[in-house]
Design an enzyme around this catalytic site. Structure first.
Site, PDB file in Angstrom:
ATOM      1  N   GLU A  45       0.842  -1.212   0.000  1.00 30.78           N
ATOM      2  CA  GLU A  45       0.000   0.000   0.000  1.00 30.78           C
ATOM      3  C   GLU A  45       0.864   1.243   0.000  1.00 30.78           C
ATOM      4  O   GLU A  45       2.004   1.231   0.456  1.00 30.78           O
ATOM      5  CB  GLU A  45      -0.972  -0.002   1.185  1.00 30.78           C
ATOM      6  N   ARG A  71       0.732  -2.077  12.269  1.00 31.98           N
ATOM      7  CA  ARG A  71      -0.086  -2.911  11.391  1.00 31.98           C
ATOM      8  C   ARG A  71      -0.487  -2.206  10.105  1.00 31.98           C
ATOM      9  O   ARG A  71      -1.631  -2.284   9.649  1.00 31.98           O
ATOM     10  CB  ARG A  71      -1.319  -3.459  12.129  1.00 31.98           C
ATOM     11  N   CYS A  76       7.769  -1.432  -2.051  1.00 32.17           N
ATOM     12  CA  CYS A  76       8.921  -2.337  -2.145  1.00 32.17           C
ATOM     13  C   CYS A  76      10.037  -2.024  -1.147  1.00 32.17           C
ATOM     14  O   CYS A  76      10.583  -2.941  -0.516  1.00 32.17           O
ATOM     15  CB  CYS A  76       9.478  -2.357  -3.564  1.00 32.17           C
ATOM     16  N   HIS A 115      13.080   0.189  -7.831  1.00 33.22           N
ATOM     17  CA  HIS A 115      12.509  -1.021  -7.240  1.00 33.22           C
ATOM     18  C   HIS A 115      13.603  -1.749  -6.463  1.00 33.22           C
ATOM     19  O   HIS A 115      14.762  -1.762  -6.878  1.00 33.22           O
ATOM     20  CB  HIS A 115      11.926  -1.943  -8.310  1.00 33.22           C
ATOM     21  N   ASP A 132      11.142 -11.281  -3.393  1.00 34.25           N
ATOM     22  CA  ASP A 132      10.528  -9.972  -3.606  1.00 34.25           C
ATOM     23  C   ASP A 132       9.106 -10.019  -3.065  1.00 34.25           C
ATOM     24  O   ASP A 132       8.213 -10.600  -3.677  1.00 34.25           O
ATOM     25  CB  ASP A 132      10.516  -9.618  -5.096  1.00 34.25           C
TER      26      ASP A 132
END
Length: 281
Positions: A45, A71, A76, A115, A132
């Protein structure tokens, strides 16, 4: 790899967060099981960048605080950063690598190196694994050998690696066709470079993480992907699409289906207002 020797690497809290109670010995079986547990528990998210909150600190304390104790989820740099701390503390050898996303890229321009993936070596083995847990809707659901050529089955789709310059290109078989996802180098990336990349994608005015809402979570039998108001459920080679009505409904789905604690963000009205502005982005 040197892991910060302090209480911020809270393995017990992480294992509780992902609902994992199996062996923590640094084996291939443990690696596979932890990736699966992480996939099912910590959503991809980008709510912080969407709300104007930069993701600048990738230290263990910050990542455990946000993704474990509060939480929340992340993208990435946060997901693979957290996984890197956990695996390193368990005795795996972990290297952080940098990649360029080419999935659905119709431009001839070189994409930015924004990334992060992990190269993970199991003690006693020579050949590393690609891990990943932070590629959103097409995240690897199992570690695969860092080996170009063979098709490798994950818990969901088949994947393969091909050689690309000084590294590799990851491809996934989607609806019967091989699709390139990203290219990545095998040179380890220092944390300062990863923090620069994270700052860029969480603050640049044209970043997809700043101008739109992207959320994903992986169940054993399905991938749940949300972009703006558009929810897609991929399961068994089929896709079910739903269009949510308004921002209030989107926020309900974020909490109820993806398990994101929106109370952590403060004023729900402001979150709803921002999400309303990107429903169709």
């Amino acid at each position: 790899m040197t892991i910060e020797a302090n209480a911020s690497v809270d393995l017990a809290a992480y294992l509780d967060r992902v609902g994992y109670s199996g062996s923590t010995e640094p084996t291939v079986s443990t690696l596979r099981s932890l990736v699966a547990a992480h996939n099912k528990s910590i959503p991809f998210e980008n709510v912080d960048p969407l709300m104007g909150v930069p993701v600048a600190d990738l230290g263990s304390a910050a990542l455990f605080d946000k993704l474990v104790h509060r939480r929340r989820g992340g993208y990435c740099y946060e997901q693979n950063g957290l996984m890197g701390y956990v695996l390193g503390a368990l005795g795996f050898d972990v290297k952080h690598l940098a990649g360029r996303v080419v999935w659905m890229n119709t431009s001839n321009n070189l994409p930015a190196q924004t990334h992060e993936v992990l190269s993970v070596t199991v003690p006693g083995e020579d050949e590393p694994w690609l891990v990943d847990v932070g590629f959103g809707g097409q995240t690897l659901t199992s570690p695969i050998r860092l080996d170009a050529g063979p098709v490798q089955q994950t818990r969901h789709e088949p994947y393969r690696l091909t050689r690309h310059e000084d590294g590799y290109r990851l491809e996934a078989e989607i609806r019967g066709e091989w699709q390139p996802l990203y290219i990545f180098t095998t040179r380890p990336q220092p944390q300062i470079d990863r923090e620069v990349g994270s700052w860029y994608v969480s603050t640049h005015p044209a970043s997809t993480f700043v101008v739109g809402l992207s959320v994903a979570l992986i169940a054993d039998d399905a991938r749940w992907n949300l972009r703006g108001r558009n929810l897609a459920i991929h399961s068994g080679g089929r896709t079910e699409k739903r269009q949510l009505g308004d921002a209030a409904e989107v926020l309900d789905v974020l909490t109820e289906r993806f398990g994101i604690d929106l109370d952590d963000l403060g004023d729900r009205t402001e979150v709803e207002k921002r999400v309303s502005a990107v429903l169709d982005s």
